[in-house]
Design an enzyme around this catalytic site. Structure first.
Site, PDB file in Angstrom:
ATOM      1  N   GLY A 118      41.833  41.334  42.377  1.00 26.14           N
ATOM      2  CA  GLY A 118      43.286  41.505  42.410  1.00 26.14           C
ATOM      3  C   GLY A 118      43.641  42.840  43.045  1.00 26.14           C
ATOM      4  O   GLY A 118      42.787  43.474  43.683  1.00 26.14           O
ATOM      5  N   GLY A 120      44.078  45.893  41.980  1.00 24.49           N
ATOM      6  CA  GLY A 120      43.270  47.051  41.595  1.00 24.49           C
ATOM      7  C   GLY A 120      41.912  47.017  42.281  1.00 24.49           C
ATOM      8  O   GLY A 120      41.452  48.018  42.845  1.00 24.49           O
ATOM      9  N   ASP A 143      47.724  36.288  37.999  1.00 22.76           N
ATOM     10  CA  ASP A 143      49.095  36.808  37.983  1.00 22.76           C
ATOM     11  C   ASP A 143      49.908  36.412  39.220  1.00 22.76           C
ATOM     12  O   ASP A 143      51.137  36.496  39.203  1.00 22.76           O
ATOM     13  CB  ASP A 143      49.081  38.345  37.878  1.00 22.76           C
ATOM     14  CG  ASP A 143      48.293  38.841  36.677  1.00 22.76           C
ATOM     15  OD1 ASP A 143      48.117  38.056  35.723  1.00 22.76           O
ATOM     16  OD2 ASP A 143      47.846  40.002  36.700  1.00 22.76           O
ATOM     17  N   GLY A 186      50.360  37.755  32.967  1.00 19.74           N
ATOM     18  CA  GLY A 186      50.986  37.912  34.282  1.00 19.74           C
ATOM     19  C   GLY A 186      51.264  39.348  34.670  1.00 19.74           C
ATOM     20  O   GLY A 186      51.814  39.601  35.734  1.00 19.74           O
ATOM     21  N   ARG A 281      57.967  30.494  15.257  1.00 20.22           N
ATOM     22  CA  ARG A 281      56.528  30.739  15.313  1.00 20.22           C
ATOM     23  C   ARG A 281      56.154  31.244  16.714  1.00 20.22           C
ATOM     24  O   ARG A 281      56.810  30.899  17.692  1.00 20.22           O
ATOM     25  CB  ARG A 281      55.738  29.449  15.046  1.00 20.22           C
ATOM     26  CG  ARG A 281      55.952  28.867  13.669  1.00 20.22           C
ATOM     27  CD  ARG A 281      55.211  29.688  12.609  1.00 20.22           C
ATOM     28  NE  ARG A 281      55.225  28.997  11.332  1.00 20.22           N
ATOM     29  CZ  ARG A 281      56.175  29.094  10.404  1.00 20.22           C
ATOM     30  NH1 ARG A 281      57.231  29.869  10.629  1.00 20.22           N
ATOM     31  NH2 ARG A 281      56.089  28.422   9.271  1.00 20.22           N
ATOM     32  N   HIS A 287      43.579  35.015  26.697  1.00 21.86           N
ATOM     33  CA  HIS A 287      42.533  34.762  27.686  1.00 21.86           C
ATOM     34  C   HIS A 287      42.194  33.289  27.871  1.00 21.86           C
ATOM     35  O   HIS A 287      41.400  32.956  28.771  1.00 21.86           O
ATOM     36  CB  HIS A 287      41.282  35.576  27.339  1.00 21.86           C
ATOM     37  CG  HIS A 287      41.519  37.048  27.521  1.00 21.86           C
ATOM     38  ND1 HIS A 287      42.167  37.804  26.586  1.00 21.86           N
ATOM     39  CD2 HIS A 287      41.240  37.875  28.557  1.00 21.86           C
ATOM     40  CE1 HIS A 287      42.258  39.055  27.031  1.00 21.86           C
ATOM     41  NE2 HIS A 287      41.707  39.120  28.213  1.00 21.86           N
TER      42      HIS A 287
HETATM   43  O1  F6P Z   1      45.404  40.580  35.753  1.00 21.16           O
HETATM   44  C1  F6P Z   1      44.951  39.497  35.005  1.00 21.16           C
HETATM   45  C2  F6P Z   1      45.232  39.695  33.544  1.00 21.16           C
HETATM   46  O2  F6P Z   1      44.780  38.559  32.840  1.00 21.16           O
HETATM   47  C3  F6P Z   1      46.674  40.016  33.203  1.00 21.16           C
HETATM   48  O3  F6P Z   1      47.508  38.886  33.232  1.00 21.16           O
HETATM   49  C4  F6P Z   1      46.515  40.636  31.842  1.00 21.16           C
HETATM   50  O4  F6P Z   1      47.563  41.524  31.555  1.00 21.16           O
HETATM   51  C5  F6P Z   1      45.224  41.393  31.981  1.00 21.16           C
HETATM   52  O5  F6P Z   1      44.505  40.793  33.030  1.00 21.16           O
HETATM   53  C6  F6P Z   1      44.365  41.378  30.728  1.00 21.16           C
HETATM   54  O6  F6P Z   1      43.258  42.176  30.951  1.00 21.16           O
HETATM   55  P1  F6P Z   1      42.032  42.287  29.935  1.00 21.16           P
HETATM   56  O7  F6P Z   1      41.175  41.079  30.144  1.00 21.16           O
HETATM   57  O8  F6P Z   1      41.357  43.531  30.357  1.00 21.16           O
HETATM   58  O9  F6P Z   1      42.594  42.336  28.551  1.00 21.16           O
END
Ligand code: F6P
Length: 380
Positions: A118, A120, A143, A186, A281, A287
Site C-alpha cells: 500500500g 506506506g 483500503d 479502511g 449492538r 481482520h
Molecule cells: O491498511 C490496511 C488495514 O487493514 C487498515 O484498513 C487498518 O486500519 C490497518 O490495516 C490495520 O493494521 P494492523 O493489521 O496493523 O492492525
C-alpha cells in the site's frame, strides 16, 4: 544457492490481503516464460537485509496458491524500513539499510524487484528507486486509497466480507428489532464502508469524508420506525471522525509505527442507545476483512498486476507502479502514486445513488436526495 540466471525478486509488504498469492504466482509464471529465475523475499522488506531470507520460487512451489488468502512470503508493516509513521508522516529510511538492500540485490542477480504494498510500502519502494535499486510497485490494500489506480487488489474481497456480515446482521437485527452498528476498516478512506453499506442494504453509512451528527443518525432511525421498519443497520468506517472532530484510535503504536484506528463502532452504538433508548449492538469486523480466499475480481486483478509488473521489469521501467485504468493496465511513477491518495468524493455518483435510495450519511444533505454532502476536513 544464488540463482544462476538474472532473477526477478518479489516481496509482499504491509498488511496482508486476499490476492497477494495471486500476484506472486503471476510474477513467477510470467518471469519463467521470459527466461528469468524468480526469488521471493520473506517477511516483506525485512528479507532483503541481514539475516537475508528468501526462497527460490518456481511453477512447482507456487502451484495451487491462486486461491489462498494471506501470502506465502509473509509480510511485515512494523519493520526496520518504516517510511510512514504516526498519522501518515513520511520519514527517511536509514541509508545503511538501503546499502544492504543494494548489496543483496547485486549478490542474488536480481534484475528487478516487484514490491506489492500500500502507500506506506510503496513509499519505501520509492526510496529504493532513488537509491538506484531496480523496483516496480503493485498496488495492494483493502483500503482502496491509491488514487492512481481504479482499484487496488484486496478491496473487492474486503467489501465482499463486510457485505456478507451485513447480510447476516440484517436478519438478526430484524428479528430482534435492534440497531446494529458494523465497524469496518479502511483507514482514512470510506470505500469499504460505502461499497459494503450499499451492497448490504445499510441504512446509515458514516464516512471519514462526510461530516455527520448523532441527531441526523437518530432522525434516520426514527424515520424508519415511522415507516414500520423497527431495525436499522449502521455501517461506520474506522476512520470516520466523531462529530466533535476526533479520530478514534485503538492505540498509538510505537514511535516508528502508524496510529491504529478502531473503536468508533462502540462509541456510536453507546450514544445511539443513550439518545434513542433502543437496543443497539456493535460488531467490529476487523481482520476478517483481510483473510480468506480472494474474490474472482481480485484474482483477475492481482494476476494482471503481477504479469504487468514483470513486463515493466523486462522493459527496464523501474520506479513505476502498475495501475488499472479500465480496460487496460498502465503504469505511473511510484512517486506520483504515493502522493495521490483517494478518498470518497461526496459528489460522486455512487454517493448520490445511495442518497437517492434514502441511505443517510448522517449529514444535513439527507433531506435532499441528490445533493452532494459537505466534505469533511482532511485527516490531521
Ligand atoms: O491498511 C490496511 C488495514 O487493514 C487498515 O484498513 C487498518 O486500519 C490497518 O490495516 C490495520 O493494521 P494492523 O493489521 O496493523 O492492525
Amino acid at each position: 544457492m544464488p540463482p544462476a540466471k538474472p532473477a526477478v525478486g518479489v516481496l509482499t509488504s504491509g498488511g496482508d490481503c486476499p490476492g497477494l498469492n495471486a500476484v506472486i504466482r503471476a510474477v513467477v509464471k510470467s518471469s519463467e516464460r521470459l527466461g528469468y529465475d524468480c526469488v521471493g523475499f520473506l517477511r516483506g522488506y525485512e528479507g532483503l537485509v541481514e539475516p537475508v531470507s528468501y526462497m527460490p520460487l518456481n511453477a512447482r512451489n507456487t502451484a495451487g496458491i491462486l486461491t489462498q488468502g494471506g501470502t506465502i512470503l509473509g509480510s511485515t508493516n512494523k519493520g526496520r524500513f518504516a517510511a510512514t509513521v504516526g498519522e501518515d508522516q513520511r520519514v527517511r529510511i536509514d541509508p545503511t539499510l538501503l546499502d544492504q538492500v543494494a548489496a543483496t540485490v547485486r549478490q542474488l542477480s536480481i534484475c528487478g524487484l516487484v514490491c506489492a504494498g500500500g502507500d506506506g510500502s510503496l513509499a519505501i519502494a520509492q526510496q529504493f528507486h532513488e537509491r538506484g535499486i531496480p523496483v516496480v510497485g503493485v498496488p495492494k490494500t483493502i483500503d482502496n486509497d491509491l488514487g492512481a489506480t481504479a482499484f487496488t487488489f484486496g478491496f473487492d474481497s474486503a467489501v465482499d466480507c463486510a457485505t456478507d456480515a451485513l447480510d447476516r446482521l440484517h436478519t438478526t437485527a430484524a428479528s430482534h428489532e435492534r440497531i446494529m452498528v458494523l465497524e469496518v476498516m479502511g483507514r482514512h478512506a470510506g470505500w469499504i464502508a460505502l461499497h459494503s453499506g450499499i451492497a448490504g442494504g445499510g441504512d446509515v453509512i458514516l464516512l471519514p469524508e462526510i461530516d455527520w451528527t448523532f441527531e441526523n443518525v437518530c432522525r434516520k432511525v426514527l424515520e424508519r420506525e415511522s415507516e414500520g421498519k423497527r431495525f436499522t443497520l449502521v455501517v461506520v468506517a474506522e476512520g470516520a471522525r466523531l462529530p466533535e472532530g476526533g479520530l478514534v484510535t485503538a492505540g498509538t503504536g510505537g514511535a516508528r509505527e502508524q496510529v491504529r484506528l478502531g473503536g468508533i463502532g462502540e462509541i456510536v452504538a453507546a450514544e445511539l442507545g443513550r439518545r434513542l433508548l433502543r437496543e443497539v449492538r456493535t460488531v467490529v469486523l476487523g481482520h476478517l476483512q483481510r483473510g480468506g480466499s480472494p474474490t474472482t475480481f481480485d484474482r483477475v486483478l492481482a494476476t494482471e498486476y503481477g504479469a504487468h509488473a514483470v513486463r515493466l521489469v523486462h522493459e527496464g521501467r523501474f520506479g513505476e507502479m502498475v495501475c488499472f485504468r479500465p480496460p487496460n493496465m498502465e503504469s505511473v511513477p511510484i512517486s506520483e502514486a504515493i502522493t495521490r491518495l483517494s478518498r470518497v468524493d461526496p459528489a460522486r455518483s455512487i454517493v448520490l445513488a445511495a442518497r437517492a435510495l434514502g441511505i443517510s450519511f448522517g449529514d444535513d444533505a439527507a433531506a435532499s436526495p441528490f445533493a452532494a454532502g459537505r466534505p469533511a476536513a482532511a485527516p490531521a
